[in-house]
Design an enzyme around this catalytic site. Structure first.
Site, short mmCIF file in Angstrom:
data_model
loop_
_atom_site.label_atom_id
_atom_site.label_comp_id
_atom_site.label_asym_id
_atom_site.label_seq_id
_atom_site.Cartn_x
_atom_site.Cartn_y
_atom_site.Cartn_z
N HIS A 142 -7.79 1.51 -9.31
CA HIS A 142 -7.27 0.74 -8.18
C HIS A 142 -5.74 0.78 -8.16
O HIS A 142 -5.13 1.01 -7.12
CB HIS A 142 -7.77 -0.71 -8.29
CG HIS A 142 -7.12 -1.65 -7.33
ND1 HIS A 142 -7.71 -2.00 -6.12
CD2 HIS A 142 -5.95 -2.35 -7.40
CE1 HIS A 142 -6.91 -2.85 -5.49
NE2 HIS A 142 -5.85 -3.08 -6.24
N GLU A 143 -5.13 0.56 -9.32
CA GLU A 143 -3.66 0.56 -9.39
C GLU A 143 -3.10 1.95 -9.13
O GLU A 143 -2.07 2.10 -8.46
CB GLU A 143 -3.20 0.03 -10.74
CG GLU A 143 -3.64 -1.39 -11.06
CD GLU A 143 -3.25 -2.40 -10.00
OE1 GLU A 143 -2.24 -2.17 -9.30
OE2 GLU A 143 -3.96 -3.41 -9.85
N HIS A 146 -2.91 2.45 -5.51
CA HIS A 146 -1.69 1.89 -4.91
C HIS A 146 -0.54 2.88 -4.99
O HIS A 146 0.20 3.10 -4.03
CB HIS A 146 -1.28 0.60 -5.64
CG HIS A 146 -1.96 -0.64 -5.13
ND1 HIS A 146 -1.96 -1.00 -3.80
CD2 HIS A 146 -2.63 -1.62 -5.79
CE1 HIS A 146 -2.61 -2.14 -3.65
NE2 HIS A 146 -3.03 -2.54 -4.84
N GLU A 219 -4.94 -3.51 0.00
CA GLU A 219 -5.93 -3.75 -1.05
C GLU A 219 -7.25 -3.04 -0.75
O GLU A 219 -7.88 -2.49 -1.66
CB GLU A 219 -6.17 -5.25 -1.22
CG GLU A 219 -5.01 -5.98 -1.85
CD GLU A 219 -4.60 -5.37 -3.18
OE1 GLU A 219 -5.48 -5.13 -4.04
OE2 GLU A 219 -3.40 -5.12 -3.35
#
Length: 290
Positions: A142-143, A146, A219
């Protein structure tokens, strides 16, 4: 909420300090009714705060969270963490970011940095201790999502745009109050100064709603990227685990919440100022992916 609130506060502080300084120096008066010049003037100072926040984001993150960068892994867990981030970065097509661990009991993680090839990814000690390897990998994915999506740069640009228009319309409002209401024909007086500062505060709060909306959309995209890199089931599992730990208070500095994976629950009205959508909404969005 962490990174976004300090990010917004930094920008708002820059706007206010710039307004006071420019007024004291007499620079404001040269913008007058020339709206093209005024817009350029506001853009220069409007982007200053967001770009400064962007370029010092890694340093600010390390200082505010106490993140310890893993330069040479000392344990098997640190070795695994570096290898996992390296693998995910390669799959995402970005340069290996710095990897760190910050001392916090709550399960959380964040990514920051001024560009996708000079980033920082960090996880909390609590997340490493309580989450399974698959769940930690999904959080890292997930990071990395980003970073690969360029969210840090995009957020800074959006913040710069809203800063510009906050300054622009605040000065138009200040000029209107000074000339039309207070009938000051001798130049920009105290009425212009006070009205401009007041308008910047109000418009700055309203503008933050726009920034927060974009943050929530990021997100969903980072969750989708995490599902692609680590697997849809693993990403859903990680969010469900975060949901189970929702009652643990999140104490990461305000400067980092926007790029963290976990954020505290908020009341319905405060939802307009949330950097993250509710976890149940994110989980449902992932289930709809094909």
């Amino acid at each position: 909420m962490m990174r976004i609130l300090l990010f917004l506060a930094t920008n708002l502080a820059v706007l206010i300090i710039a307004s006071i300084t420019l007024k004291l120096l007499g620079v404001d008066r040269f913008t007058g009714q020339n709206y093209n010049s005024l817009l350029i003037f506001c853009a220069v100072f409007g982007f200053a705060g967001s770009l400064v926040s962007l370029f010092i984001s890694k340093w600010m993150a390390k200082m505010s969270t106490g993140t310890e960068i893993i330069s040479q892994p000392r344990t098997r867990h640190e070795q695994w963490l570096l290898q996992t981030v390296e693998e995910l970065s390669r799959e995402a097509g970005i340069r290996m970011p710095e990897v760190g661990i910050f001392p916090a009991y709550e399960a959380n993680a964040f990514a920051t940095g001024w560009n996708r090839n000079d980033a920082l990814v960090a996880v909390s000690q609590g997340l490493l201790e309580r989450f399974s390897p698959d769940e930690v990998r999904a959080v890292l994915a997930h990071e990395i999502g980003h970073v690969a999506n360029g969210d840090m740069v995009t957020l800074a640009l959006i913040q710069g745009v809203v800063n510009t228009f906050v300054m622009f319309f605040a000065r138009i409002f200040g000029n209107f109050i000074d000339k039309a209401i207070l009938k000051n024909e001798e130049g920009q007086g105290i009425g212009y100064f006070v009205a401009t500062l007041f308008a910047e505060l109000v418009l700055g709060i309203l503008a933050s709603i726009i920034v927060m909306w974009f943050s929530r959309q990021r997100e969903f995209r980072a969750d989708a990227a995490g599902a692609q890199l680590a697997g849809q089931g693993a990403m859903i599992g990680a969010l469900q685990r975060l949901q189970a730990e929702q009652e643990v208070p999140v104490h990461m500095p305000d400067s980092l919440t926007a790029f963290g994976i976990n954020a505290a629950k908020k009341a319905s009205f405060a939802g307009l100022f949330m950097s993250h959508p509710p976890l149940e909404v994110r989980i449902e969005a992932l289930r709809q992916l094909r």
